[in-house]
Write a protein that holds these residues in place. Sequence first.
Motif, mmCIF file in Angstrom:
data_model
loop_
_atom_site.group_PDB
_atom_site.id
_atom_site.type_symbol
_atom_site.label_atom_id
_atom_site.label_comp_id
_atom_site.label_asym_id
_atom_site.label_seq_id
_atom_site.Cartn_x
_atom_site.Cartn_y
_atom_site.Cartn_z
ATOM 1 N N MET A 1 21.164 130.001 -10.873
ATOM 2 C CA MET A 1 21.126 129.167 -9.559
ATOM 3 C C MET A 1 20.960 127.808 -9.853
ATOM 4 O O MET A 1 19.968 127.594 -10.273
ATOM 5 N N LEU A 2 21.798 126.916 -9.865
ATOM 6 C CA LEU A 2 21.749 125.683 -9.959
ATOM 7 C C LEU A 2 20.798 124.873 -8.997
ATOM 8 O O LEU A 2 21.127 125.100 -7.904
ATOM 9 N N LYS A 3 19.944 124.024 -9.167
ATOM 10 C CA LYS A 3 19.374 123.365 -8.400
ATOM 11 C C LYS A 3 20.040 122.339 -7.301
ATOM 12 O O LYS A 3 21.181 121.956 -8.055
ATOM 13 N N SER A 4 19.536 122.222 -6.173
ATOM 14 C CA SER A 4 20.574 121.176 -5.221
ATOM 15 C C SER A 4 20.352 119.691 -5.467
ATOM 16 O O SER A 4 21.119 119.221 -4.990
ATOM 17 N N LYS A 5 19.004 119.786 -6.204
ATOM 18 C CA LYS A 5 18.634 118.048 -6.253
ATOM 19 C C LYS A 5 19.367 117.710 -7.430
ATOM 20 O O LYS A 5 18.884 118.324 -8.716
ATOM 21 N N VAL A 6 20.184 116.552 -7.712
ATOM 22 C CA VAL A 6 20.797 116.326 -8.812
ATOM 23 C C VAL A 6 20.686 114.758 -9.084
ATOM 24 O O VAL A 6 20.448 114.135 -8.025
ATOM 25 N N ALA A 7 20.564 114.426 -10.369
ATOM 26 C CA ALA A 7 20.480 113.028 -10.686
ATOM 27 C C ALA A 7 21.911 112.477 -10.463
ATOM 28 O O ALA A 7 22.929 112.706 -10.969
ATOM 29 N N VAL A 8 22.022 111.263 -9.658
ATOM 30 C CA VAL A 8 23.143 110.856 -9.280
ATOM 31 C C VAL A 8 23.181 109.272 -10.221
ATOM 32 O O VAL A 8 22.281 108.343 -9.883
ATOM 33 N N GLN A 9 24.117 109.065 -11.277
ATOM 34 C CA GLN A 9 24.205 107.931 -11.905
ATOM 35 C C GLN A 9 25.389 107.170 -11.275
ATOM 36 O O GLN A 9 26.435 107.664 -11.060
ATOM 37 N N VAL A 10 24.962 105.878 -11.243
ATOM 38 C CA VAL A 10 26.078 104.816 -10.840
ATOM 39 C C VAL A 10 26.686 104.010 -12.061
ATOM 40 O O VAL A 10 25.796 103.606 -12.910
ATOM 41 N N ILE A 11 27.909 104.130 -12.225
ATOM 42 C CA ILE A 11 28.339 103.635 -13.667
ATOM 43 C C ILE A 11 29.324 102.506 -13.020
ATOM 44 O O ILE A 11 30.002 102.635 -11.968
ATOM 45 N N ALA A 20 37.543 108.981 -8.141
ATOM 46 C CA ALA A 20 37.030 109.913 -8.884
ATOM 47 C C ALA A 20 35.593 110.209 -9.073
ATOM 48 O O ALA A 20 34.973 108.817 -8.892
ATOM 49 N N ILE A 21 35.090 111.291 -9.428
ATOM 50 C CA ILE A 21 33.529 111.418 -9.329
ATOM 51 C C ILE A 21 33.521 112.305 -10.755
ATOM 52 O O ILE A 21 34.248 113.245 -10.839
ATOM 53 N N MET A 22 32.455 112.386 -11.391
ATOM 54 C CA MET A 22 32.315 113.247 -12.415
ATOM 55 C C MET A 22 30.941 113.987 -12.083
ATOM 56 O O MET A 22 30.021 113.480 -11.667
ATOM 57 N N LEU A 23 31.295 115.532 -12.245
ATOM 58 C CA LEU A 23 30.192 116.414 -12.034
ATOM 59 C C LEU A 23 30.205 117.471 -13.367
ATOM 60 O O LEU A 23 31.145 117.781 -13.890
ATOM 61 N N GLY A 24 28.876 117.815 -13.298
ATOM 62 C CA GLY A 24 28.467 118.854 -14.163
ATOM 63 C C GLY A 24 29.490 120.074 -14.216
ATOM 64 O O GLY A 24 29.787 120.456 -13.130
ATOM 65 N N GLU A 25 29.876 120.648 -15.260
ATOM 66 C CA GLU A 25 30.777 121.611 -15.166
ATOM 67 C C GLU A 25 30.315 122.851 -14.450
ATOM 68 O O GLU A 25 30.966 123.706 -13.821
ATOM 69 N N ALA A 26 29.274 123.084 -14.497
ATOM 70 C CA ALA A 26 28.431 124.468 -14.083
ATOM 71 C C ALA A 26 28.512 124.389 -12.492
ATOM 72 O O ALA A 26 28.657 125.430 -11.856
ATOM 73 N N ILE A 53 36.010 115.203 -11.790
ATOM 74 C CA ILE A 53 36.354 115.611 -13.107
ATOM 75 C C ILE A 53 35.151 116.276 -13.950
ATOM 76 O O ILE A 53 33.870 116.047 -13.730
ATOM 77 N N PRO A 54 35.339 117.363 -14.302
ATOM 78 C CA PRO A 54 34.232 118.331 -14.858
ATOM 79 C C PRO A 54 33.714 117.543 -16.250
ATOM 80 O O PRO A 54 34.304 117.001 -17.023
ATOM 81 N N VAL A 55 32.226 117.581 -16.355
ATOM 82 C CA VAL A 55 31.622 117.237 -17.520
ATOM 83 C C VAL A 55 30.736 118.252 -18.281
ATOM 84 O O VAL A 55 29.958 118.882 -17.574
ATOM 85 N N GLU A 56 31.078 118.793 -19.378
ATOM 86 C CA GLU A 56 30.431 119.884 -20.077
ATOM 87 C C GLU A 56 28.937 119.412 -20.498
ATOM 88 O O GLU A 56 28.604 118.325 -20.661
ATOM 89 N N ARG A 57 28.105 120.471 -20.371
ATOM 90 C CA ARG A 57 26.788 120.153 -20.712
ATOM 91 C C ARG A 57 26.022 119.170 -19.984
ATOM 92 O O ARG A 57 25.276 118.387 -20.637
ATOM 93 N N PHE A 58 26.491 118.867 -18.768
ATOM 94 C CA PHE A 58 25.856 117.786 -17.916
ATOM 95 C C PHE A 58 25.516 118.491 -16.534
ATOM 96 O O PHE A 58 26.295 118.927 -16.065
#
Length: 455
Positions: A1-11, A20-26, A53-58
């Motif tokens: 189960m993935l945690k619900s608190k995530v790091a939000v990066q502003v780029i 568009a947003i980028m989110l860890g593929e999992a 947009i899915p991002v691997e290993r993120f």
Amino acid sequence: MLKSKVAVQVISSGVLPDDAIMLGEAYLKQWMIPHGQPITIKFGAFRHPVKVIPVERFDGLRIGQSLARKMGIYVSTSLRIQYRSTTSTLALGPLIGVLVSRDDPSVPNRPFGSITLFCKELVDACAAQGAHVYFFTPNQIVGNYNSIEGWIYSDGWRKTAVPAPDVVNNRLTTRKLENKPDVQHFMKEVKIRHNTAVFNEKFLDKPEVFEALHKDSTIVKYLPESHVLRNYTMLKAMCSRYPVVFLKPVRGSLGKGIIRISRLDRETFQAMYATVGGTRRQQFSSLLKLFSSISGKMKTVRYQIQQGLHLIDIHGRPVDFRALVQKNETGKWTITSIVARTAGSHHFVSNLARGGTLSTVREAVAKSCLTAAQGQDASARLQRAALEIAKGIDTNIPAHFGELGIDLALDTNGRVWLLEVNSKPSKNDNTPLQDQKIRPSVRNMIRYARHLADF
């Protein structure tokens, strides 16, 4: 189960457009978020269509700077996220708005005066729990109920447009501000439009509390006899029943305006007035003369007359107890703290503003006149009373409260009594601010906000 608190990066917006947003593929796999199809990103009242947009290993979330600004986010942060498949919505939050009485932009390091440290403590507590908080005043409510010009903390205090929040904590300190039509309309509209939860939404008047709690058979045992003082007949009746009575302004706080009336002999009465400098005493040769002296005040101040209690004291200084009760992450009332407050010298009220001092319940009971048997389970009995009273307020008063300051007393027989209930408890009246530490009362407020916003 993935945690619900995530790091939000502003780029940089050049890297990532607003749609568009980028989110860890999992996360996409776990929540079955569709690829390439628009979903809605939600932050408080803010909603915006985006493609994911899915991002691997993120295991985080990336959003463009322009989109982040629209959300009132200026730096990378941590937030709770939750995908709601029924509405194809990726919700971020909770977004908490704290309604405060005043701000002063001319003092950028201390825009909220004496409560600025508490506001920064809330910011730090939100960062730890994955929430986002801002602060606003009645003057910043301007009729657009989708967004507000609020104060955020981002390497210093700054004002910016932020969405209407998931949760409003009403910390207004006067009824005058709370009853402003703009404030009342705002609280009503955000509930309807955005399903915003508003807690501690109103002040409590003393008679309202006692009348409501009288309906509850489990609480009546804690209630001293109390009435709204309407005439001399009522004063005479109460003074014939009790050797001491108290007159308390119906809308008073911090011990202001309290009058202690005691019978000295068959005809003579003494009135003691709580003032900032100490206690002022005045004798009257009859109760009627005493009543005449206060009847002028009764034209502008409504008083509650209350049975005087023979309270425990320490070297002649009365002691009472402030219980801070708060709702937790499941919405249940819990005890955050109970402290003993001993009145200052020359005072008969225990408020810190009147020179009162704090100690633990155990210390105060041990120093008082109670026997070991009477004081043995005092702390447990005070806790039980505070929780029962908080539940009684919830049941019998039609308003939403998330925290209450409940003032209790022990008489010289060890019996617990209710003195009053405060729906805007001061954060400096229980445990004082400590260097770089977030107090339990602040952490609990965020946990309850998360519960209300379903994060």
